[in-house]
Structures are given as C-alpha cells and as structure tokens.
Enzyme design. Structure first.
Site, PDB file in Angstrom:
ATOM      1  N   ALA A   1       0.828  -1.213   0.000  1.00 29.63           N
ATOM      2  CA  ALA A   1       0.000   0.000   0.000  1.00 29.63           C
ATOM      3  C   ALA A   1       0.863   1.264   0.000  1.00 29.63           C
ATOM      4  O   ALA A   1       2.097   1.206   0.077  1.00 29.63           O
ATOM      5  CB  ALA A   1      -0.935  -0.021   1.199  1.00 29.63           C
ATOM      6  N   HIS A   2       0.202   2.398  -0.055  1.00 28.51           N
ATOM      7  CA  HIS A   2       0.873   3.695  -0.135  1.00 28.51           C
ATOM      8  C   HIS A   2       1.782   3.944   1.055  1.00 28.51           C
ATOM      9  O   HIS A   2       1.444   3.639   2.197  1.00 28.51           O
ATOM     10  CB  HIS A   2      -0.158   4.818  -0.218  1.00 28.51           C
TER      11      HIS A   2
END
Lengths: 345, 345, 345
Positions: free
Chosen positions: B239-240
């Site tokens: 994820a980010h």
C-alpha cells in the site's frame, strides 16, 4: 430461444406440472423471474422465491414438494442446476473467428493455424505454435516456443512466457500470467539473495479453465503441471513445480507453495494456503481460509483451520474457542470452590 | 553443457565420491533423475530419492552420509542448493537485445538508451528514461517521467504509472502494477467518500525482484519505497507509503497496509497481513497466514498467528486449541467431582 | 502553489496559531517536514512528530493541544485530514485529454465521444460506447457492447469484457479485469466438470473507484452489481452475481463469493472472505482476515475472526487463546488438588 413447457419437459426428460402450453423466451434468476421467463430452483436457500417468482416456468429437482402455491409451471428433473445449465448452453455464441486482427503481430517463425483467431495487439513469439480453433482476445503475449492447443480460448491481456504448453479446449481468463519465474533465491553470506535460475516450464493439460489474474510459475527444473479438467478461480497463486491433479477445483485467492502436489478431484475453498513440498491425497476437501501445513495421506476427507485438521474436530474446537470466556469463568469458579473447601477443613 | 564429475568437483570445490569420469549433459530434479543427468539433494525431505534416482551425478551437502546404496556419483559441497544453482546459472541465456520492436511506441520526449530493448506494443511516456541494458517485454506501459535503471528486466504487461523510479538490475514479472493510487478516501457527512489525491511516487532500489500481478501503490505524499535486494513473490499488495527494508523476502499473496515499515532482512510467509502504520523490526520472521496487528520491536524473532504473537507460544496455543474438546470434558469432570464432594459433606 | 498561513487559515476556515505570514510552497508528510512545507497531523500515532517537524505550517484538529513546543505555525480545523486533502486536491492535474492516440484501434461500430481520450494501443470493440470526458490509459480493452460513462478514468491494461456497464466519474486502476466468467461448473458422473455458461454482465454505478488487479466476474444470469460510491482496494475478488451496496469500502485482497450481497456503507478490512449466498447488513464493519460464513442481520455491528462473530467477544476469545497454556496448567492443578483432597478423606 422460444419454447413451451411441453417442449422443455421432453427435451430435459422431465415431468411437467402445470400448464404445458406456457411459453418462455428468456432466462432469469428465480428472484428476478418475470412473465415469459424460464428459471430454476436448485439451492434450497432460495426455496422461498419459488412461491413468489413470476417466472412462467421453473425447473426444479424431482424431490421438490411445494409447501405453498406456486404460480409457475414446474418441470421436475433429476438435477435442476444441470438441466438449466444445458438450456443456457444453447444460448452461447460459439461462432469461432479465424484470421488475424490487423493490429496483431505474429513473429515470422511462429506457426499459426489459419483456423485460429489472433486478436487485436496480440504478440506471438518466434517458434510459438497456435493450433486450429484457438481464439485469442486482445493484448495477449505468447512467448517463444510456447504451444497452444486446439480450440483453447484465451481472453484479453493474458501473458504466457516462453516454452510453455497449453492443452486443448482450455479457457484462460484475462490478466492471467503463465510461466513466470519460480520464487527461488539462495541466501548469500552478506545477507543478500542470489536468483536461482528457473529453467523449467508450465504444462497445462486439456479442458482446464483458469480464472482472471491468476499466476502460474514455471518449474525450477521440470514442469509446473495442471492436469486435465482442473478448474482454477481468480487470483490464485501456483508456485514452481506444483502439480494439480485432474478435475481438482480451486476457489479464488488460494495459494499453493513450491513443489506441492494436490491429488485429483480435490475441492479447495477460497483463500486457502498450502505450504511447499507436501502431498495432498485425491478427493480432499479443504475449507476456505484453511492452512495446510503437512501431508494429507487419507483420501476423500474434509479439512479445516490453520493449521488444518479434520473438519468436524476443527468445527468443535471453534465452537469452544467462542466459549472460552465461559470456560475461564468455570475454571475460576472451580478454583474458588476448591479453595473454600480446603479452607473449611 | 557437458561435464564430468571430476570437472564438476573441481569447479565446485567439492569432494567426488564414486566414478569421477561419469559425464552429465542435463539438469533434472532428483526424483526425475536419469542417465546423463546432474541433480542435487538439499532438502532432507527428499533423501529417499537419493537411493532411487538414476541421475548420474548428485550434488549433496558435505554432511550427507548415505544410509543405503547410492547409484549416483556424489559431489559433496558446503551448500548443495547454491552449488547446483551456480551450475544452473551457466545455462541461462543472457544475450541482451537492443533496439525497438517495430510495433513499440516511444513518446518523442522520452529518453531511451540505444542499448536498451523496447518490446512489442510497449508504450513509453513523455519524459521517461530507459537506461542501457534494460529489457522490456511485450505490452509494457511506462508512465510519464518514470525512470528505469540499467539492466533491469521487465516482463510482459507490466504497468508503471508516472514519475516512479526503478533501480538497476531489477526483475519485474508480468502483470505487475507499480504506482497506482493509494487507497485514501475522506468520509463525507452524506456517507460518501471523497478521494484523497495521491501525489507521491514509488521508488524501487537496485537488485529487487518482483513477482507477477503484484500491486505497489504510490505514496500519498513522499514515496512507497522498496529497498535494495528485496524479493517479492506473486500477487502481493504493497500500500501507499509502505517501506520495505533491504533484502527482505516476502512470499505470495501477502498484504502490507499503508505507511507500515518492514525492517531489513525479514522473512515473511505467504498470505500474511500487516495493518497500517506499524513498524516491524529487522530480521523478523513471520509465519504464513499470520496477521501482524502491532509494532514488532525486538529484532530477529519469529511470529505466528492472527493476531501474531511469539512463534512457539502460538504453536503451543494451537496445540491446545485442537484439544479444546478434551479440556472442556476435564472441566466438566472437575465440576461433577467437586459437586459430589460437596454433597457428600 | 504558494500560500501564507493567513491565507490558508481563511481558506480552511481555521484558527491560525503562530506566525500568520509564514509561507509554504510544497506538501510533505509530517515526519518529512521541511522549511517551506505544509503538513498535517490527524492520526494521534504521529503526534510525536509534531514536536520535531520542520514543516513551516501544520494543519491540526481543533482539539489538538500541544504537550510540548511546536516550531510550526498551526492551523486548527475541524478535520485536519479532510482539510489537508482539500489542499492536495488543488494540485491535481485535471487537464483532460481528447482524441485518440495514433496507435489506438476503435472498431468501426463503436461510438466514441470526440471529448473522450483513447490511449496508446487501446482496443474498443464493436458496439461499445465511450462517453465524453472518458480518459483511457494504454493497453485497455473494452469489449463489444460495453458502455463507459462520462468522465470515468481507466488506467493502463484494464480489461473489460463484452456487454458491461461502467458509470460516470469512476476510476479503475491498472490491470483490473471486469466481466470475466463466473466460476460455475456442473459436476458430471465421470468426475469431470462441465462449464455453466455465464450469460450475465457487470454493472458498475457512478463514483466507484476500483484498485489495481481486481477481478469482478459477470453474473451467471443477471448482473454483478457495484453500487454508487463503492471503493475497492487492490487484488479484490468479486464473484458472479455479487451485489455491493452504495459507499461500501473494501480493503485489499478480500474475496466475496458468488451471489453474496453486502449492504451499503460497510467497512471491510483486508484479506476478508465471504462465503457465497449470504447477506450482510448495511453498516457492518468486518475486521481484516475475518471469514464471514453466514448472514449478518443486525446493521452497524463489528465482526471479527474466522468464522466471524461479534468483535469484542472475538477479541476476548483471542486473549484467552493466547493464555491457553496457562488455563491448561490451572486445570491440571485443579485435578491434582482434587485428587489429593479425595485421597485424604
């Protein structure tokens, strides 16, 4: 398609209960039934809809005894789901295209049957063989030396690496990757990892269906092998040198680690994990989200949990897991009672 | 390749036991060994095959003492797997292509080295930089302003968004997505969610290998960062703003939630989940299917379970979980005994 | 972007604490703050950075009371995350392209708005409709008869099968597959499985965002339906005939089995699994890695575990699971004590 209940009854070798002259011209789910629609009831969970549906005709199992009024004409058959599926089957467009889309690129050394269809922006590598009846969607890449067998259908964006073998009458859905490198690295003394070359291939036998965005790695040596009739759902991971036995069915997001062998006719739920280097006996049933950490030697058994053990035993443990706070209270009560008894002496 | 046992022994600095003149010309798995084949035994699970294999030469660990007759000539080395891998390495085709496939499209403002190869139907966006020795397969999209470092190999269908950085000597397998938007939405008073712009990027350092159909989201601000030497298997979610430390290895289908930081040299099993905004100490080992829900502060420990706790403690709890029905019976027995005792007074 | 604290305070309707004349020209994370940067503090986990950051301006929640000195000028607002996101929003490039990349192929019978952009190597099938403002990246395939609504943005490599419907203002990330066949096979008496045709479609309503490498299967009959405002993260599996209610948010790697209906405004964690043919009440919150095995009838409750039960009850059971070795010891002690008592009589 437009048929009467009488015609359907004859076609499906079923018993018509109700008006044999009523006609249908479309298929719907039972809960979306309407006038002129044919629907079916197989899963008992949906029985309530049988008493509400506006479908003109309903295919049901022969043991279905309505508990309330049903508006639809019923056709009783041995297996309602299969019978309905056979009607659906008649509606499938099987017209096979031939030729090459103007944007496709076939390498000069590839052998593509004139009876195959190569879709838009497809790339076919040197030495690849595409058999008669093969249907390739858009943006497919077939690596050097890879073989695709007769009448196999590959959907958009599938990537097959070099030197793999895909059988006849397979279906491979969009975005799936076949023949990527196995995950093999040798630890070095400085803490880094050195890639172990992946020199094997992937062999997919006939009549296999593979879902979307699946990954099937090539063998390190030898082959990763998917046997005849296997059905894989979406987003499944199949590691290097795995072997999946004939007619085994695997639901979405399951992962099989390197060199593990699944027997024939297994039914594997979704999000299951198998560790590497184990064997699973034919006919094994593995519940969703299980983790299989060792060999399964007995055939045709059901398993559950992470790590997985016998299905019913696992269910029982899970029931007690839920009641753990109560068990702890009972232990505390026992401790108090016993202390009281002992202090009373 | 064609070599004798004597030559191999010298090459691998190993001890030859058996006929030094026997020759091999192919590599196989030990269970598929045949005349003229070189194979190896590293995992003790496969020892039984050592006594059955028809491989002419077998590379084994120096501590391997056969318990039965072995037909193969043995070569004893310190690390059989690494030695065999080094032989495999000699068979890899390292011929690098240069130029552009006739169907590729390179935007006028992209800088592509003449020593790189741009494969069929690749699209290179404006301002992208493709360094010398880069090998791009078919159907790859490199977004505007993205940089791909020297000798990195990217397989078919990889999609890299704009303004990302990929290091040198990386391998990225088919279907992987790099730089997609992080999953960030701000809840609104009407129950809907408003997209939070994702303005960051992805930085992948040198010597990283990434499997097939992996997803690595760009940072919301700043970068999602995959450090040098990391190895990611297939179908992994990053994820980010995640950071993965150098030489960490992650097996298939694991997911790392936003802003979580994994230390260097971790070994992460398959189907593991990490919640967001936590830190995991270097050298952590996480068992497959675990769920890591909070910071791991001690380095070099093993963890298991969902939520994860110390590996051995978790194993112990799992053993008792399996025995819960028996424990409940024992509590019931105690209750009966105590009740009997009390009523006897 | 270049703004002063005073200007920001006015824009965000916030209270400026500190020097109102300080100016910022970039956005950073709080832990990477620097001179001239605007940052924010929303998650209390990051509070320590507020006392260290070099960001010139910090947007904070109105209830934030610094426990130590803060160098940054503070702007207190009701919701720091939303306010910061609104500033980020101003930096997004919304310039919409129109026209067709020279390498794109649009079938003659497709209707493509002149105000849409069709990217490199895209393929648009016969009868497809692409509305005004649509932005298609590279290597996208839009099947025959599929409709894409106004201002929807589709990233590279997305594959949409025939006859699907995608609404307005959606975002679909790279590698996602929409409309692949549902996983339906009828068992045959010889142990093989016969494909059940998948005649339905996928309907995606307006304002939906879908992550990378997601799979959404078409309905067997009728539609798989993703309602307005739904947000799906990466690598999610949505099976045939699933319905996902409006504004429901699902984290990465979750799977929803066939015909299951999720209510509106649910919050679903990562790696969750839902069995088929169940209903989940609106507003349900499902913890990561849970397995939902039956209907959830009460709205707005939290659930956890596999199989899932009430969140707090599950947490309690998990605490006792961890203490199982201790509980076993206490049972053993009780058994010994009781045996001693009894032998003493």
């Amino acid at each position: 398609m437009e048929m009467s209940a009488a015609e359907l009854g004859e076609l499906l070798n079923g018993e018509v209960i109700g008006d044999p002259s009523v006609r249908v011209h479309k298929l719907t789910k039972i809960e979306e039934g309407e006038n002129g629609a044919l629907s079916f009831l197989a899963n008992p969970k949906y029985e309530a809809f049988a008493y509400e549906t506006k479908a003109s005709i309903l295919i049901v199992n022969s043991d279905f005894e309505p508990q309330k009024d049903v508006q639809s004409t019923l056709i009783k058959v041995e297996d309602a789901y299969s019978s309905f599926a056979s009607i659906m089957d008649k509606l499938v467009d099987r017209s096979a295209k031939t030729g090459r889309h103007v944007t496709a690129f076939v390498s000069p050394g590839a052998k593509v049957s004139e009876e195959a269809y190569i879709g838009p922006f497809c790339f076919i590598g040197e030495g690849a063989i595409i058999a008669a009846g093969v249907q390739l969607g858009a943006h497919i890449s077939i690596g050097e030396g890879t073989i695709v067998g007769e009448h196999t259908k590959i959907e958009a964006g599938v990537k097959v690496y070099h030197d793999c073998e895909i059988g006849k009458n397979c279906v491979i859905h969009a975005g799936t990757v076949i023949g990527s490198d196995g995950f093999g690295f040798a630890p070095q003394t400085d803490g880094s990892f050195k890639k172990v070359p992946q020199l094997g291939k992937v062999i997919i036998e006939d009549e296999v269906e593979i879902g979307a965005n699946v990954c099937i790695d090539r063998g390190t040596l030898g082959a990763t092998r998917i046997a005849r009739g296997v059905k894989l759902d979406n987003l499944i991971q199949v590691a290097h040198n795995v072997e999946i036995g004939a007619n085994t069915v695997i639901a979405a997001q399951t992962g099989v680690s390197g060199s593990t062998k699944l027997g024939a006719s297994c039914l594997i739920g979704g999000q299951v994990g198998f560790v590497g280097h184990i064997s699973v006996a034919p006919g094994s049933k593995i519940n969703a989200q299980s983790g299989v950490a060792k060999n399964i030697k007995q055939a045709n058994k059901s398993w559950n949990g992470s790590p997985a053990f016998a299905f019913n035993d696992n269910l029982r443990s899970k029931v007690y897991f839920k009641r753990l706070p109560d068990l702890v209270r009972r232990i505390e009560d026992l401790e108090k009672e016993l202390a009281k008894d002992q202090s009373n002496k």
